[in-house]
Enzyme design. Sequence first.
Site, short mmCIF file in Angstrom:
data_model
loop_
_atom_site.label_atom_id
_atom_site.label_comp_id
_atom_site.label_asym_id
_atom_site.label_seq_id
_atom_site.Cartn_x
_atom_site.Cartn_y
_atom_site.Cartn_z
N LYS A 254 7.96 -4.75 -5.04
CA LYS A 254 6.35 -4.48 -4.75
C LYS A 254 6.08 -2.90 -4.67
O LYS A 254 6.91 -2.44 -3.98
CB LYS A 254 6.17 -5.04 -3.37
CG LYS A 254 4.81 -4.81 -2.78
CD LYS A 254 4.71 -5.61 -1.12
CE LYS A 254 3.55 -4.93 -0.44
NZ LYS A 254 3.54 -5.57 0.99
N ASP A 259 -1.69 0.72 1.52
CA ASP A 259 -2.35 -0.47 1.93
C ASP A 259 -3.14 -0.38 3.17
O ASP A 259 -2.83 -0.36 4.04
CB ASP A 259 -1.16 -1.51 2.30
CG ASP A 259 -1.66 -2.91 2.63
OD1 ASP A 259 -2.74 -3.11 2.37
OD2 ASP A 259 -0.86 -3.81 3.28
N LYS A 266 -6.95 -2.60 8.16
CA LYS A 266 -5.74 -2.48 9.23
C LYS A 266 -6.44 -1.54 10.27
O LYS A 266 -7.08 -0.42 9.92
CB LYS A 266 -4.48 -1.89 8.58
CG LYS A 266 -3.80 -2.84 7.89
CD LYS A 266 -2.49 -2.06 7.31
CE LYS A 266 -1.83 -2.75 6.28
NZ LYS A 266 -1.10 -3.95 6.83
N ASP A 336 -5.04 -8.77 3.45
CA ASP A 336 -3.70 -7.83 3.81
C ASP A 336 -2.66 -8.51 3.55
O ASP A 336 -1.67 -8.14 3.60
CB ASP A 336 -3.77 -7.55 5.42
CG ASP A 336 -2.95 -6.32 5.70
OD1 ASP A 336 -2.68 -5.59 4.68
OD2 ASP A 336 -2.54 -6.12 6.90
N GLU A 338 -1.75 -8.80 0.32
CA GLU A 338 -1.83 -8.39 -0.99
C GLU A 338 -0.74 -8.29 -1.59
O GLU A 338 -0.47 -8.69 -2.98
CB GLU A 338 -2.51 -7.06 -1.06
CG GLU A 338 -1.70 -5.94 -0.95
CD GLU A 338 -0.91 -5.72 0.40
OE1 GLU A 338 -0.05 -5.10 0.19
OE2 GLU A 338 -1.40 -6.03 1.29
N ARG A 340 2.10 -10.59 -1.82
CA ARG A 340 2.20 -11.77 -2.45
C ARG A 340 1.58 -12.04 -3.74
O ARG A 340 1.97 -12.74 -4.68
CB ARG A 340 2.42 -12.96 -1.62
CG ARG A 340 1.03 -13.26 -0.90
CD ARG A 340 1.24 -14.12 0.34
NE ARG A 340 1.52 -13.12 1.52
CZ ARG A 340 1.89 -13.75 2.73
NH1 ARG A 340 1.65 -14.70 2.94
NH2 ARG A 340 2.28 -12.71 3.77
#
Length: 487
Positions: A254, A259, A266, A336, A338, A340
């Site tokens: 990943k 993020d 967040k 959030d 993301e 996976r």
Amino acid sequence: MSIQLKQSATIADEKSLTATSHLLFVLPSNKPASLPFAPVLEAKLKRNRNKYADLAKSPVTADLPNGGVATWVVLDAKLNPFQRHTLLRKAIKPLLDEKPQTLGIVLFGSDKMRQQGARDAYYVASVNAAELPERKGAKDKKKSHALKTISIYGWNEADGFAEVRALVAGNSLTRQLSMLPPSELTPTTYREKVQKLAKDNGWKHQEYDMKKLKKMGAGAFVAVGQGSDPQDAAIVHLSYTPKGAKKHISLVGKGICFDTGGHNLKPAKYMNGMHEDMNGSAVVLGILLAATKSELPVKIDCWLAIAQNHIGPLAYKQNDVVTALNGTTIEIVHTDAEGRMVLADTLTLASREKPEFMMDYATLTGSMVSALGDRYSGILGNRPELLCKAVGAGMAAGERVCAFPFDEDYDEELESSIADVKQCTLEGGADHVLATRFLAKFIEGDVPWIHVDLSSYSRKGGLGAVASDTNGFGVGFGLEVIKLVME
């Protein structure tokens, strides 16, 4: 900058050590009869009301009469690799904190103990002397005081610890990439760095950019990548194919360069540090580099899911339904989650190459941190026997992992009324298990597979062998797993 290694099989005496300013004494449980600078050690132990045996729990550091400094540590034969590495990290830290140009490792004990002590101490010293990204004080342009030489007294390894040097190179690359600020590591610049690494190491290099992924129908990955401007996300494929390769494995990482959480933004406390959400891809690159330098006879395909999770007019939303590369429709529950999503299509691509084994790395779930803290990482997978071996590989590497359940009845939580599968749940219970069950739906051909959720990639003060907070966890573990698969 590479560190020069000097070795001498001769047991050191005080005279042979007087020219070395920083010394690490690696000692057996029974005090050697003739120990250089023994009066200095005895005086320090007496002052601290300690005994020689206490060195097996807490190393001791003291100044030497010649103006140098030494640390003494006892490595009991019963200690496992993680315990040895931890003790050595604590022992070496006060020496490296002085930024010496030379470091002496002085070994005592049986041949077996000196060989093991030399390997461990050389690894811990080298990995903690690696140059890492540092922007503080750059304005002063001070000259770097990097460690130049490590001298080993009491053992001589014929190949100069080639395997250790490869591991250090891989771990250092992982940390160097992970620690870069987000202003310096965007998907664009990351892809450029990977391309250079491929050229320097002779890896085959291929990119699936957003345009190509949209055309292929990789809707899970595209859903995340489309929220950024520019849309510079990509799946990058590297291949290491040595002559005489006996096995074929795939590593998936990943690579979320930053993020924000997307529309489910967040809060500041949890967005801080999200430039390291690409750590899984950095671990995979570290393993690939170490395997290449070790000339492991195994074909390795490396797949990097490089993107950012941003908020904007095109960013994916809750209740969207997207279609993944393998045709599975996904109901979006939380933007959030993301990681996976980008891994789903990447795992499909990787499995279509029909490897004999796959392993993916990701800083994937907060629930794994809740379950384990930051001292262990969690593993899950579709072969229980592989998970058992992987736990042993973690112990051997000094990078501990814990196996979690992977039973199919967890899939009930991911049932959707409008799509083939939910991306996640809003309740959050056992999300590390649900995320892995989700990922498994995108692996074609029932390939043996392990998922590594990197809950221990960062720990304040270091972990095991490594003193930096971002510790490169997973490189050593991955190499040990590869060796098991090659058997």
